[in-house]
Motif scaffolding. Sequence first.
Motif, PDB file in Angstrom:
ATOM      1  N   GLY A 112       0.810  -1.215   0.000  1.00  0.00           N
ATOM      2  CA  GLY A 112       0.000   0.000   0.000  1.00  0.00           C
ATOM      3  C   GLY A 112       0.838   1.257   0.000  1.00  0.00           C
ATOM      4  N   VAL A 113       1.851   1.312   0.860  1.00  0.00           N
ATOM      5  CA  VAL A 113       2.682   2.514   0.911  1.00  0.00           C
ATOM      6  C   VAL A 113       3.461   2.669  -0.394  1.00  0.00           C
ATOM      7  CG1 VAL A 113       4.822   1.659   2.003  1.00  0.00           C
ATOM      8  CG2 VAL A 113       4.025   3.949   2.506  1.00  0.00           C
ATOM      9  N   ARG A 114       3.898   1.567  -0.980  1.00  0.00           N
ATOM     10  CA  ARG A 114       4.597   1.652  -2.278  1.00  0.00           C
ATOM     11  C   ARG A 114       3.671   2.172  -3.379  1.00  0.00           C
ATOM     12  NH1 ARG A 114       7.538  -4.227  -2.183  1.00  0.00           N
ATOM     13  NH2 ARG A 114       9.411  -3.642  -1.017  1.00  0.00           N
ATOM     14  N   SER A 115       2.348   1.928  -3.213  1.00  0.00           N
ATOM     15  CA  SER A 115       1.352   2.393  -4.191  1.00  0.00           C
ATOM     16  C   SER A 115       0.884   3.817  -3.921  1.00  0.00           C
ATOM     17  CB  SER A 115       0.142   1.456  -4.186  1.00  0.00           C
ATOM     18  OG  SER A 115       0.511   0.170  -4.594  1.00  0.00           O
ATOM     19  N   GLY A 116       1.427   4.457  -2.869  1.00  0.00           N
ATOM     20  CA  GLY A 116       1.106   5.854  -2.611  1.00  0.00           C
ATOM     21  C   GLY A 116       0.131   6.110  -1.484  1.00  0.00           C
ATOM     22  N   TYR A 117      -0.249   5.072  -0.737  1.00  0.00           N
ATOM     23  CA  TYR A 117      -1.163   5.265   0.393  1.00  0.00           C
ATOM     24  C   TYR A 117      -0.417   5.761   1.631  1.00  0.00           C
ATOM     25  CZ  TYR A 117      -4.825   2.718  -2.102  1.00  0.00           C
ATOM     26  OH  TYR A 117      -5.758   2.329  -3.015  1.00  0.00           O
ATOM     27  N   VAL A 118      -1.147   6.438   2.507  1.00  0.00           N
ATOM     28  CA  VAL A 118      -0.648   6.764   3.836  1.00  0.00           C
ATOM     29  C   VAL A 118      -0.938   5.555   4.718  1.00  0.00           C
ATOM     30  CG1 VAL A 118      -0.860   8.295   5.842  1.00  0.00           C
ATOM     31  CG2 VAL A 118      -1.004   9.238   3.526  1.00  0.00           C
ATOM     32  N   VAL A 119       0.045   5.162   5.533  1.00  0.00           N
ATOM     33  CA  VAL A 119      -0.083   3.995   6.395  1.00  0.00           C
ATOM     34  C   VAL A 119       0.256   4.380   7.833  1.00  0.00           C
ATOM     35  CG1 VAL A 119       0.513   2.443   4.487  1.00  0.00           C
ATOM     36  CG2 VAL A 119       2.309   3.195   6.066  1.00  0.00           C
ATOM     37  N   SER A 120      -0.044   3.476   8.757  1.00  0.00           N
ATOM     38  CA  SER A 120       0.321   3.692  10.149  1.00  0.00           C
ATOM     39  C   SER A 120       0.920   2.418  10.706  1.00  0.00           C
ATOM     40  CB  SER A 120      -0.902   4.100  10.974  1.00  0.00           C
ATOM     41  OG  SER A 120      -0.504   4.384  12.302  1.00  0.00           O
ATOM     42  N   PHE A 121       1.949   2.585  11.559  1.00  0.00           N
ATOM     43  CA  PHE A 121       2.576   1.442  12.219  1.00  0.00           C
ATOM     44  C   PHE A 121       3.175   1.897  13.543  1.00  0.00           C
ATOM     45  CE2 PHE A 121       5.534   2.998   8.909  1.00  0.00           C
ATOM     46  CZ  PHE A 121       6.619   3.395   9.683  1.00  0.00           C
ATOM     47  N   LEU A 143      12.185  11.869   8.024  1.00  0.00           N
ATOM     48  CA  LEU A 143      12.405  10.622   7.287  1.00  0.00           C
ATOM     49  C   LEU A 143      12.855   9.567   8.285  1.00  0.00           C
ATOM     50  CD1 LEU A 143      14.230  11.714   4.008  1.00  0.00           C
ATOM     51  CD2 LEU A 143      11.824  11.124   4.331  1.00  0.00           C
ATOM     52  N   MET A 144      12.153   8.448   8.277  1.00  0.00           N
ATOM     53  CA  MET A 144      12.482   7.333   9.156  1.00  0.00           C
ATOM     54  C   MET A 144      13.026   6.212   8.265  1.00  0.00           C
ATOM     55  SD  MET A 144       9.919   5.688  11.998  1.00  0.00           S
ATOM     56  CE  MET A 144       9.686   7.203  12.931  1.00  0.00           C
ATOM     57  N   GLY A 145      14.114   5.593   8.708  1.00  0.00           N
ATOM     58  CA  GLY A 145      14.710   4.504   7.942  1.00  0.00           C
ATOM     59  C   GLY A 145      14.982   3.294   8.815  1.00  0.00           C
ATOM     60  N   ALA A 146      15.222   2.156   8.186  1.00  0.00           N
ATOM     61  CA  ALA A 146      15.495   0.915   8.908  1.00  0.00           C
ATOM     62  C   ALA A 146      16.880   0.926   9.543  1.00  0.00           C
ATOM     63  CB  ALA A 146      15.350  -0.282   7.973  1.00  0.00           C
ATOM     64  N   GLN A 147      17.811   1.669   8.936  1.00  0.00           N
ATOM     65  CA  GLN A 147      19.171   1.774   9.463  1.00  0.00           C
ATOM     66  C   GLN A 147      19.779   3.093   8.995  1.00  0.00           C
ATOM     67  OE1 GLN A 147      21.006  -1.748   7.990  1.00  0.00           O
ATOM     68  NE2 GLN A 147      20.855  -1.161   5.857  1.00  0.00           N
ATOM     69  N   ALA A 148      20.811   3.530   9.692  1.00  0.00           N
ATOM     70  CA  ALA A 148      21.422   4.831   9.409  1.00  0.00           C
ATOM     71  C   ALA A 148      21.891   4.944   7.963  1.00  0.00           C
ATOM     72  CB  ALA A 148      22.582   5.080  10.369  1.00  0.00           C
ATOM     73  N   LEU A 184      10.183  -0.567   7.152  1.00  0.00           N
ATOM     74  CA  LEU A 184      11.098   0.390   6.515  1.00  0.00           C
ATOM     75  C   LEU A 184      12.171  -0.305   5.688  1.00  0.00           C
ATOM     76  CD1 LEU A 184      11.357   2.736   9.597  1.00  0.00           C
ATOM     77  CD2 LEU A 184      10.356   3.377   7.382  1.00  0.00           C
ATOM     78  N   ALA A 185      12.569  -1.502   6.088  1.00  0.00           N
ATOM     79  CA  ALA A 185      13.555  -2.259   5.298  1.00  0.00           C
ATOM     80  C   ALA A 185      12.979  -2.637   3.940  1.00  0.00           C
ATOM     81  CB  ALA A 185      14.001  -3.502   6.062  1.00  0.00           C
ATOM     82  N   GLN A 186      11.662  -2.810   3.886  1.00  0.00           N
ATOM     83  CA  GLN A 186      11.013  -3.203   2.627  1.00  0.00           C
ATOM     84  C   GLN A 186      10.597  -2.006   1.771  1.00  0.00           C
ATOM     85  OE1 GLN A 186       8.138  -6.630   3.193  1.00  0.00           O
ATOM     86  NE2 GLN A 186       8.639  -6.192   5.346  1.00  0.00           N
ATOM     87  N   THR A 187      10.337  -0.862   2.412  1.00  0.00           N
ATOM     88  CA  THR A 187       9.854   0.303   1.666  1.00  0.00           C
ATOM     89  C   THR A 187      10.936   1.315   1.348  1.00  0.00           C
ATOM     90  OG1 THR A 187       9.351   1.530   3.697  1.00  0.00           O
ATOM     91  CG2 THR A 187       7.575   0.160   2.765  1.00  0.00           C
ATOM     92  N   GLY A 188      12.026   1.289   2.107  1.00  0.00           N
ATOM     93  CA  GLY A 188      12.982   2.388   2.066  1.00  0.00           C
ATOM     94  C   GLY A 188      12.489   3.481   2.996  1.00  0.00           C
ATOM     95  N   PRO A 189      13.265   4.549   3.173  1.00  0.00           N
ATOM     96  CA  PRO A 189      12.878   5.615   4.097  1.00  0.00           C
ATOM     97  C   PRO A 189      11.504   6.195   3.759  1.00  0.00           C
ATOM     98  CG  PRO A 189      15.167   5.855   3.497  1.00  0.00           C
ATOM     99  CD  PRO A 189      14.599   4.782   2.594  1.00  0.00           C
ATOM    100  N   LEU A 190      10.740   6.470   4.811  1.00  0.00           N
ATOM    101  CA  LEU A 190       9.402   7.043   4.649  1.00  0.00           C
ATOM    102  C   LEU A 190       9.309   8.366   5.394  1.00  0.00           C
ATOM    103  CD1 LEU A 190       7.159   3.875   5.233  1.00  0.00           C
ATOM    104  CD2 LEU A 190       7.819   4.909   3.036  1.00  0.00           C
TER     105      LEU A 190
END
Length: 194
Positions: free
Chosen positions: A12-21, A53-58, A122-128
């Motif tokens: 969903g996020v890759r398709s342009g949706y806003v998500v929550s986690f 921007l939040m990422g899985a790792q620095a 985040l590891a699957q989407t990249g930084p969000l």
Amino acid sequence: MTQVSITELVAGVRSGYVVSFPTDTVPALAALPEKADLIFTFKQRSQDKPLILMGAQASDLWGFVAESDGKTQWQQIADLYWPGALTLVLPASTRVPKQVNPTDPSTIGLRVPANAIARSILAQTGPLATTSANLSGQPPLQTMAEIAAQFPDVMTLSQLDIAENSHIGAPSTVAKWTGKSWEILRQGAVELEV
């Protein structure tokens, strides 16, 4: 919108949706950086309050930072506190979409959360582009049910009570690099020695 699995949320996020986690502080609203304007609309947030921007790792985030003499200090702080509840506001590179910080594109806030679910996403989407899940000026929502009720067009994780899966409490500490030292913009969960 219906509650979904992690796989569906990533799609969903890759398709342009806003998500929550969940995160290690408060639940996040998140979108692809180039779709960050949707978050401002959903939250009724002023454009002069940038997203982070939040990422899985620095290493996923450093490309969004402009080269500067302070790089060694930034990396030392990141090594000490990431993953964790510390947001670093640094000089932005040209890679940062204007939608993330519409009124001051010269800086960008960055964070790596200490939450396994968030980092897996985040590891699957990249930084969000992210911010707390709430209407602007209101307290952060605590559960996926509250988020789904407040934001019916946001994709949330199914059968996930955030209080059971994260350390809800203080928001992240926000520290801005001034060119020579750190300025604390918001004192939060991390006591940063400046």
